[in-house]
Design a protein around this motif. Structure first.
Motif, mmCIF file in Angstrom:
data_model
loop_
_atom_site.group_PDB
_atom_site.id
_atom_site.type_symbol
_atom_site.label_atom_id
_atom_site.label_comp_id
_atom_site.label_asym_id
_atom_site.label_seq_id
_atom_site.Cartn_x
_atom_site.Cartn_y
_atom_site.Cartn_z
ATOM 1 N N ALA A 56 -21.918 14.315 -16.417
ATOM 2 C CA ALA A 56 -22.228 14.232 -17.815
ATOM 3 C C ALA A 56 -21.434 15.131 -18.847
ATOM 4 C CB ALA A 56 -23.867 14.381 -18.125
ATOM 5 N N GLY A 57 -21.171 16.395 -18.274
ATOM 6 C CA GLY A 57 -20.541 17.293 -19.177
ATOM 7 C C GLY A 57 -18.963 16.921 -19.185
ATOM 8 N N LEU A 58 -18.521 16.655 -18.149
ATOM 9 C CA LEU A 58 -16.965 15.951 -17.938
ATOM 10 C C LEU A 58 -16.933 14.841 -18.843
ATOM 11 C CD1 LEU A 58 -16.529 16.843 -14.104
ATOM 12 C CD2 LEU A 58 -15.531 18.063 -16.166
ATOM 13 N N ARG A 59 -17.762 13.827 -18.691
ATOM 14 C CA ARG A 59 -17.441 12.638 -19.325
ATOM 15 C C ARG A 59 -17.627 12.804 -20.925
ATOM 16 N NH1 ARG A 59 -21.736 8.509 -16.127
ATOM 17 N NH2 ARG A 59 -20.036 7.874 -14.550
ATOM 18 N N ALA A 60 -18.547 13.762 -21.350
ATOM 19 C CA ALA A 60 -18.614 14.256 -22.660
ATOM 20 C C ALA A 60 -17.260 14.602 -23.217
ATOM 21 C CB ALA A 60 -19.842 14.824 -23.229
ATOM 22 N N ALA A 61 -16.834 15.478 -22.248
ATOM 23 C CA ALA A 61 -15.459 16.138 -22.780
ATOM 24 C C ALA A 61 -14.405 15.284 -22.769
ATOM 25 C CB ALA A 61 -14.876 17.242 -21.907
ATOM 26 N N LYS A 95 -22.032 13.318 -1.779
ATOM 27 C CA LYS A 95 -20.467 12.981 -1.784
ATOM 28 C C LYS A 95 -20.309 12.025 -2.885
ATOM 29 C CE LYS A 95 -19.995 13.268 3.416
ATOM 30 N NZ LYS A 95 -19.812 12.763 4.649
ATOM 31 N N PRO A 96 -20.938 10.994 -3.394
ATOM 32 C CA PRO A 96 -20.689 10.058 -4.619
ATOM 33 C C PRO A 96 -20.573 10.924 -5.757
ATOM 34 C CG PRO A 96 -22.783 9.664 -3.371
ATOM 35 C CD PRO A 96 -22.454 10.442 -2.610
ATOM 36 N N LEU A 97 -21.478 11.704 -5.872
ATOM 37 C CA LEU A 97 -21.682 12.431 -7.150
ATOM 38 C C LEU A 97 -20.352 13.376 -7.255
ATOM 39 C CD1 LEU A 97 -25.504 13.251 -7.219
ATOM 40 C CD2 LEU A 97 -24.308 11.588 -8.719
ATOM 41 N N ALA A 98 -19.856 13.801 -6.186
ATOM 42 C CA ALA A 98 -18.790 14.692 -6.509
ATOM 43 C C ALA A 98 -17.419 13.958 -6.460
ATOM 44 C CB ALA A 98 -18.511 15.587 -5.078
ATOM 45 N N ALA A 99 -17.498 12.676 -5.841
ATOM 46 C CA ALA A 99 -16.307 11.702 -6.246
ATOM 47 C C ALA A 99 -16.402 11.289 -7.442
ATOM 48 C CB ALA A 99 -16.307 10.533 -5.100
ATOM 49 N N GLU A 100 -17.532 10.954 -8.020
ATOM 50 C CA GLU A 100 -17.513 10.447 -9.575
ATOM 51 C C GLU A 100 -17.129 11.529 -10.452
ATOM 52 O OE1 GLU A 100 -20.928 8.543 -12.601
ATOM 53 O OE2 GLU A 100 -21.313 9.215 -10.586
ATOM 54 N N ALA A 101 -17.569 12.859 -10.133
ATOM 55 C CA ALA A 101 -17.089 13.994 -11.068
ATOM 56 C C ALA A 101 -15.442 14.095 -10.981
ATOM 57 C CB ALA A 101 -17.733 15.100 -10.620
ATOM 58 N N SER A 102 -14.903 13.963 -9.918
ATOM 59 C CA SER A 102 -13.575 14.130 -9.525
ATOM 60 C C SER A 102 -12.695 13.214 -10.319
ATOM 61 C CB SER A 102 -13.220 14.379 -8.275
ATOM 62 O OG SER A 102 -13.417 13.147 -7.798
ATOM 63 N N ARG A 103 -13.280 11.926 -10.589
ATOM 64 C CA ARG A 103 -12.326 10.796 -11.266
ATOM 65 C C ARG A 103 -12.251 11.078 -12.744
ATOM 66 N NH1 ARG A 103 -15.022 7.690 -7.124
ATOM 67 N NH2 ARG A 103 -16.760 7.224 -8.570
ATOM 68 N N VAL A 104 -13.153 11.881 -13.525
ATOM 69 C CA VAL A 104 -13.377 11.803 -14.630
ATOM 70 C C VAL A 104 -12.243 12.167 -15.456
ATOM 71 C CG1 VAL A 104 -14.653 12.850 -16.814
ATOM 72 C CG2 VAL A 104 -15.980 12.057 -14.874
ATOM 73 N N PHE A 105 -11.463 13.518 -14.913
ATOM 74 C CA PHE A 105 -10.180 14.058 -15.329
ATOM 75 C C PHE A 105 -9.476 14.270 -14.148
ATOM 76 C CE2 PHE A 105 -12.902 15.826 -19.016
ATOM 77 C CZ PHE A 105 -12.018 15.565 -19.939
ATOM 78 N N PRO A 106 -8.005 14.164 -14.331
ATOM 79 C CA PRO A 106 -7.066 14.542 -13.132
ATOM 80 C C PRO A 106 -7.383 15.964 -12.825
ATOM 81 C CG PRO A 106 -5.830 13.563 -15.132
ATOM 82 C CD PRO A 106 -7.138 13.547 -15.545
ATOM 83 N N PRO A 107 -7.546 16.013 -11.231
ATOM 84 C CA PRO A 107 -7.784 17.431 -10.888
ATOM 85 C C PRO A 107 -6.939 18.441 -11.420
ATOM 86 C CG PRO A 107 -7.600 15.864 -9.207
ATOM 87 C CD PRO A 107 -7.043 15.205 -10.567
ATOM 88 N N THR A 108 -5.714 18.204 -11.789
ATOM 89 C CA THR A 108 -5.038 19.325 -12.644
ATOM 90 C C THR A 108 -5.308 19.673 -13.859
ATOM 91 O OG1 THR A 108 -3.567 17.874 -13.515
ATOM 92 C CG2 THR A 108 -2.796 18.592 -11.170
ATOM 93 N N GLN A 109 -6.411 18.939 -14.383
ATOM 94 C CA GLN A 109 -6.994 19.492 -15.932
ATOM 95 C C GLN A 109 -7.978 20.319 -15.680
ATOM 96 O OE1 GLN A 109 -5.264 15.385 -17.753
ATOM 97 N NE2 GLN A 109 -6.823 16.415 -18.876
ATOM 98 N N VAL A 110 -8.901 20.448 -14.542
ATOM 99 C CA VAL A 110 -9.962 20.969 -14.458
ATOM 100 C C VAL A 110 -9.861 22.179 -13.521
ATOM 101 C CG1 VAL A 110 -12.381 20.529 -13.916
ATOM 102 C CG2 VAL A 110 -11.064 18.556 -14.578
ATOM 103 N N THR A 111 -10.668 23.206 -13.818
ATOM 104 C CA THR A 111 -11.010 24.471 -13.124
ATOM 105 C C THR A 111 -12.388 24.857 -13.254
ATOM 106 O OG1 THR A 111 -10.690 25.994 -14.927
ATOM 107 C CG2 THR A 111 -8.772 25.341 -13.397
ATOM 108 N N TYR A 112 -12.837 25.506 -12.016
ATOM 109 C CA TYR A 112 -14.438 25.660 -11.894
ATOM 110 C C TYR A 112 -14.479 27.127 -11.640
ATOM 111 C CZ TYR A 112 -15.039 20.739 -11.306
ATOM 112 O OH TYR A 112 -15.145 19.356 -11.600
ATOM 113 N N GLU A 113 -15.440 27.655 -12.426
ATOM 114 C CA GLU A 113 -15.885 28.951 -12.346
ATOM 115 C C GLU A 113 -17.348 29.182 -12.311
ATOM 116 O OE1 GLU A 113 -16.125 32.842 -15.317
ATOM 117 O OE2 GLU A 113 -14.902 30.901 -16.043
ATOM 118 N N TRP A 114 -17.808 30.066 -11.017
ATOM 119 C CA TRP A 114 -19.269 30.375 -11.103
ATOM 120 C C TRP A 114 -19.765 31.434 -11.972
ATOM 121 C CZ3 TRP A 114 -21.766 34.982 -10.125
ATOM 122 C CH2 TRP A 114 -23.259 34.797 -9.645
ATOM 123 N N ILE A 115 -20.717 31.400 -12.712
ATOM 124 C CA ILE A 115 -21.197 32.282 -13.551
ATOM 125 C C ILE A 115 -22.621 32.514 -13.149
ATOM 126 C CG2 ILE A 115 -19.814 31.742 -15.493
ATOM 127 C CD1 ILE A 115 -21.956 30.293 -16.766
#
Length: 442
Positions: A56-61, A95-115
């Motif tokens: 949801a966050g990625l889609r909003a962005a 698996k399907p949720l991770a695949a869905e998240a990876s399709r919202v933006f090209p992988p080169t545009q997204v980074t992940y950080e644990w907080i």
């Protein structure tokens, strides 16, 4: 290129249980909150809710700017590591949720950080708002979250006198961002009557105010609860479950499967001695206010010895019984490996697999234990209760409290007559206080 920060979280009250997610999109340059998303999901696991919040966050962005770079910040180590490609995704629901998240933006545009969780309070608050709304049968609305924080932050922000027009709005956005991260803006720290305004903003943002500075036990003070990640003292006393595995039976030293579908053995002489030692230790502590036991003989005997020492009655709770191990009852692990190798392999690989002969899967046990936990936390809110149970139910309560995956069950050692403890707070959070303590047996 424009840069967004996406903070996302999800939760379930029970795992699986009533679930929801929250997501927020922030302008990386100004700290301004641009979009909030939250949704009640019905019954789902914590991990599913976290992934749904990420999507949801990625889609909003993307709706704001599909060419933007995105920094995702989450307190879920699992999601961050899996989406970063460092951990494999094994669970079929993920698996399907991770695949869905990876399709919202090209992988080169997204980074992940644990907080840490205490830095993800905005998204956590939204997820809890969604769950609360869902329990009331309502749809989540942002009107009581960001809008109110904007107004309160604007009232507490002090703009620089020489700044150009618009600084007040920017200051309000920064103040809100600071409060959402758990820190008040330096120029806006209130005194006297304004302290309540800051308390209101912090409460609205679910920001912990920190532990009491008074020494523990000082007259007239109440120490803040020690609940892992930033719980506020105003949550009240938790329901604390002291989890006791029953004493030894003749099957215990031989490490034989002994569930609720077998012969229901009594305690051995060693087991009765262990029960007496636990009773003495708990009497010395003096904190137990009620005793609840599994219906099986070995737990009722253990609970009875303690109840006699403490002067309490024993309430029998069917939900605390051990797993039914089907045709494996009374066998050692090696004997099951020899007779039912395929069934054992399946059971070790999946929590949904049942022991041979129609036994109870760990997934079914978890649903039963979660329902029992919710029932008991409601019945014993604010009290300290001894739950006398078995290996699988106790490990399951600890696993659910930690949000650990099902395979963690095989990585816990739980000794006969050992004590563990979990505290459950009014906001749905849990804190593991103790695990597999056998010091009272020495």
């Amino acid at each position: 290129m424009r840069e967004f920060i996406v903070e996302a979280d999800g939760g379930s009250r029970g795992n699986p249980g009533l679930a929801g997610y929250g997501s927020v999109v922030i302008d990386a340059a100004t700290g301004e909150t641009l979009v909030e998303r939250a949704e009640y999901l019905g019954v789902a696991t914590n991990n599913v809710a976290e992934y749904r919040g990420l999507v949801a966050g990625l889609r909003a962005a993307r709706e704001l700017d599909p060419s933007a770079s995105v920094r995702v910040r989450m307190d879920s180590k699992l999601v961050v590591e899996q989406m970063s490609g460092r951990w494999k995704i094994k669970h079929p629901d993920m698996k399907p949720l991770a695949a869905e998240a990876s399709r919202v933006f090209p992988p080169t545009q997204v980074t992940y950080e644990w907080i840490p969780r205490d830095r993800n309070k905005h998204a956590d608050r939204l997820a809890n708002e969604a769950m609360d709304a869902g329990r009331r049968g309502e749809a989540w609305s942002p009107s009581a979250s960001t809008a109110e924080l904007d107004a309160r932050a604007a009232r507490s922000a002090v703009p620089e006198p020489s700044g150009p027009p618009g600084d007040a709005a920017a200051g309000a956005a920064k103040a809100r961002a600071a409060l959402a991260e758990g820190r008040a803006p330096v120029a806006a720290r209130p005194r006297g009557g304004a302290a309540k305004a800051e308390a209101d903003v912090r409460a609205a943002g679910n920001v912990a105010t920190g532990p009491s500075e008074a020494p523990p036990g000082e007259a007239g003070t109440t120490p803040a609860p020690a609940v892992g990640w930033g719980a506020s003292p105003d949550l009240g006393a938790p329901a604390t479950f002291v989890l006791l595995r029953h004493g030894e039976t003749p099957l215990t030293p031989q490490k034989r499967f002994s569930g609720s579908g077998g012969s229901d053995p009594s305690l051995s002489d060693v087991g009765r001695e262990q029960a007496e030692r636990v009773a003495a230790a708990l009497a010395a502590r003096g904190t137990i206010q009620a005793i609840v036991s599994s219906p099986l003989t070995r737990t009722r005997e253990t609970a009875g010895a303690i109840a006699a020492r403490l002067g309490l009655d024993v309430v029998v709770e069917e939900g605390l019984r051990e797993t039914d191990f089907g045709a494996w009852e009374g066998l050692t692990f090696g004997e099951v490996r020899e007779r039912y190798p395929d069934d054992l392999d399946a059971w070790l690989a999946s929590p949904k697999a049942e022991p041979t002969g129609g036994g109870e899967s760990f997934a079914a046990t978890a649903r039963r234990i979660a329902a029992t936990r919710d029932k008991l936390t409601a019945a014993y809110a604010g009290r300290t209760v001894l739950l006398v149970s078995h290996v699988t139910p106790i490990k399951t309560l600890v696993r659910l409290a930690l949000g650990a995956p099902p395979e963690s069950m095989f990585r816990m050692e739980l000794s006969a007559a050992s004590l563990s403890a979990v505290a459950y707070y009014a906001d749905g959070n849990a804190s593991v206080r103790l695990f597999n303590d056998t010091s009272h047996l020495r």
